[in-house]
Design an enzyme around this catalytic site. Structure first.
Site, PDB file in Angstrom:
ATOM      1  N   LYS A 218     -10.653  44.336 -26.587  1.00 19.75           N
ATOM      2  CA  LYS A 218     -11.456  43.926 -27.687  1.00 19.75           C
ATOM      3  C   LYS A 218     -11.019  42.855 -28.711  1.00 19.75           C
ATOM      4  O   LYS A 218     -11.888  42.439 -29.168  1.00 19.75           O
ATOM      5  CB  LYS A 218     -11.576  45.510 -28.444  1.00 19.75           C
ATOM      6  CG  LYS A 218     -12.065  46.781 -27.417  1.00 19.75           C
ATOM      7  CD  LYS A 218     -13.340  46.837 -27.350  1.00 19.75           C
ATOM      8  CE  LYS A 218     -13.796  48.076 -26.404  1.00 19.75           C
ATOM      9  NZ  LYS A 218     -13.076  48.315 -25.236  1.00 19.75           N
TER      10      LYS A 218
HETATM   11  C1  LIG Z   1     -13.576  48.873 -24.048  1.00 13.46           C
HETATM   12  C2  LIG Z   1     -12.516  48.970 -22.973  1.00 13.46           C
HETATM   13  C3  LIG Z   1     -12.949  48.912 -21.598  1.00 13.46           C
HETATM   14  C4  LIG Z   1     -14.510  48.710 -21.282  1.00 13.46           C
HETATM   15  O1  LIG Z   1     -15.158  47.524 -21.329  1.00 13.46           O
HETATM   16  P1  LIG Z   1     -16.776  47.537 -21.664  1.00 13.46           P
HETATM   17  O2  LIG Z   1     -16.935  46.140 -22.126  1.00 13.46           O
HETATM   18  O3  LIG Z   1     -17.095  48.455 -22.515  1.00 13.46           O
HETATM   19  O4  LIG Z   1     -17.344  47.824 -20.368  1.00 13.46           O
HETATM   20  C5  LIG Z   1     -11.956  48.866 -20.516  1.00 13.46           C
HETATM   21  N1  LIG Z   1     -10.630  48.930 -20.771  1.00 13.46           N
HETATM   22  C6  LIG Z   1     -10.310  48.919 -22.051  1.00 13.46           C
HETATM   23  C7  LIG Z   1      -8.849  49.070 -22.282  1.00 13.46           C
HETATM   24  C8  LIG Z   1     -11.200  48.804 -23.083  1.00 13.46           C
HETATM   25  O5  LIG Z   1     -10.738  49.129 -24.371  1.00 13.46           O
END
Ligand SMILES: *Cc1c(COP(=O)(O)O)cnc(C)c1O
Length: 492
Positions: A111
């Site tokens: 993120k």
């Molecule tokens: C948010 C997240 C995901 C999923 O990503 P999306 O864009 O919501 O599909 C996968 N792995 C981690 C560690 C995350 O923080």
């Protein structure tokens, strides 16, 4: 000039700045570009450029009302020494695939790639649109997003950031990451309640028009930092294009050689960014969409029917424990030929009945995707095997992707080189990773991190290992009924 339109079709086309400021469209649709731009330069011509420059070029193709200089400033502010490698998103080669490490930023999860830059895009957008209000970002978090938003927005002038998390619903490390956040504009609250209750409380604040008026009187506007904001999606397309360029530079692929991309998926944001990169002309074959036990997307890709009426399973990949993947709405819009009426109908069906059937045309358009899921026992085994055979350690989310990729290799003849999105440092989910590879669990998560360091010889990222020593700055724990008064207390 690219304009942004709501997937539900009831809104005027607006500039990217306006779409970034609004987040969600007033008709509750998501903003999408009215056309998908072609790659401004071929990956070959990006050789030797820095991550920032690649990001600037990719973002420039979408955010056409931003000047080059504005985008350069945003990229400079975002992709700096907060990241522990100057390559920002390195690609690691293993026996069976290439891992794109998206966790070198300040919270050790993917993120950060978008939330490091969103505050700067937002700040620039406000200036461009002549909006003089202060923006207050409200976020309910189940763990990862909260800290990434806090560290992205901390001390960005013209903004306040307020995060609510379930007091007993996040890990010790996740909580400590949030309550130690510094910054004059930072507010953190624990909630007596679970994530859904925190989320509902925050939604209620957004829907309270009286409260919005009161804030407007003080020149404040509420906004959100969750992954429905187009300002989070666009920067994500950049790392796939940068990864392709890296593979070329390293001689791992030929120019124009197709690659597959495999993504551990929750809200469908990360994989949608890969789909955008493919539509832009990046040579991509299959998009492998990996889910855990909450495998709504696997079924959708295989049948065209989206059905959230099923048990919600808590797994060791909590950021993928999602039954309604919001960003899928954007894909539906694009593959239906911009049929916003149809998209609106499907979304109403999902809200009211818990499912929809996208029909055979959509199913055909989904052939670029392969949908697979892996249970915890399977993904943990894949994680352990990769560690034992390749000495490469991945986290539990990435392990879901790797396990699904191995299944794909076993089932198909396709031997296209594959890029696997690695979405968190293994130390971020130290407990699950330690038990998967047989490292002793400590008395608390920090001890487990130390055990994992000792037994693997790897170093935990600084933002995690340094955490235990940081002072706690936010100790507020409130009732879920008091979310609005907490917002008022923070802002007024
Ligand atoms: C948010 C997240 C995901 C999923 O990503 P999306 O864009 O919501 O599909 C996968 N792995 C981690 C560690 C995350 O923080």
């Amino acid at each position: 000039m690219i304009r942004y339109v709501s997937t539900r079709g009831n809104e005027e086309k607006i500039t990217s700045s306006a779409a970034i400021i609004r987040g969600l469209a007033p008709d509750r649709g998501l903003y999408v570009p009215d056309s998908i731009p072609f790659l401004p330069r071929s990956p070959k011509d990006l050789a030797d450029m820095s991550y920032k420059d690649v990001a600037k070029i990719v973002m420039g193709a979408y955010l056409t009302d931003f000047t080059d200089d504005e985008l350069a400033v945003c990229a400079d502010k975002a992709y700096d020494s907060k990241f522990d490698t100057y390559t920002i998103a390195p690609v690691v080669k293993t026996e069976k695939g290439f891992f794109l490490e998206l966790w070198h930023g300040s919270t050790a999860a993917f993120k950060d790639m978008a939330l490091s830059i969103l505050p700067w895009l937002l700040k620039t957008a406000l200036k461009k649109e002549g909006e003089d209000k202060k923006i207050a970002i409200l976020t309910a978090t189940s763990g990862d997003t909260g800290k990434a938003a806090l560290s992205g927005f901390a001390d960005v002038t013209g903004t306040e950031i307020i995060v609510f998390y379930p007091k007993d619903g996040v890990s010790l490390v996740q909580e400590r990451q949030m309550v130690t956040q510094t910054g004059k504009n930072v507010h953190v609250y624990g909630i007596h309640g679970n994530f859904d209750e925190a989320q509902t409380g925050v939604k209620n604040v957004f829907n309270d028009t009286k409260f919005a008026e009161k804030l407007a009187g003080k020149n404040i506007r509420l906004s959100s930092a969750n992954s429905i904001n187009i300002g989070r999606l666009v920067p994500q397309a950049a790392y796939y294009i940068n990864a392709y360029k890296t593979l070329l530079e390293n001689g791992d692929i030929r120019d124009s050689e197709k690659i597959n991309i495999c993504v551990p998926t929750g809200n469908f944001g990360n994989i949608l960014a890969a789909w955008y990169a493919k539509q832009m002309g990046l040579p991509v074959g299959r998009l492998i969409c990996a889910s855990n036990e909450n495998n709504v997307l696997t079924d959708f890709i295989n049948t065209g029917v989206y059905d959230r009426r099923r048990e919600f399973v808590l797994t060791t990949s909590p950021s993928m424990d999602i039954l309604v993947s919001s960003n899928l709405e954007r894909l539906l819009y694009h593959i239906s030929g911009s049929d916003s009426e149809r998209v609106g109908g499907l979304m109403t069906g999902l809200e009211e009945e818990g499912f929809y059937d996208a029909g055979s045309a959509a199913k055909g358009a989904l052939k670029d995707f392969y949908g697979g899921c892996a249970e915890m026992s399977v993904s943990h085994k894949a994680l352990a095997k990769l560690w034992q055979e390749d000495r490469y350690l991945i986290d539990t989310h990435t392990a879901v992707a790797y396990a699904v990729y191995l299944e794909y290799l076993a089932k198909s003849e396709d031997r296209t080189k594959t890029l696997i999105a690695s979405t968190a440092s293994p130390f971020k989910f130290a407990g699950s990773v330690a038990s998967a590879i047989g490292v002793k669990i400590g008395e608390d998560e920090f001890q487990t991190i130390r055990n994992l360091q000792k037994d693997t010889g790897l170093r935990a990222p600084k933002p995690l290992s340094g955490l235990e020593a940081l002072p706690v700055l936010h100790e507020n724990v409130i009732d879920k009924a008091d979310i609005e008064s907490a917002v008022a207390g923070s802002l007024l």
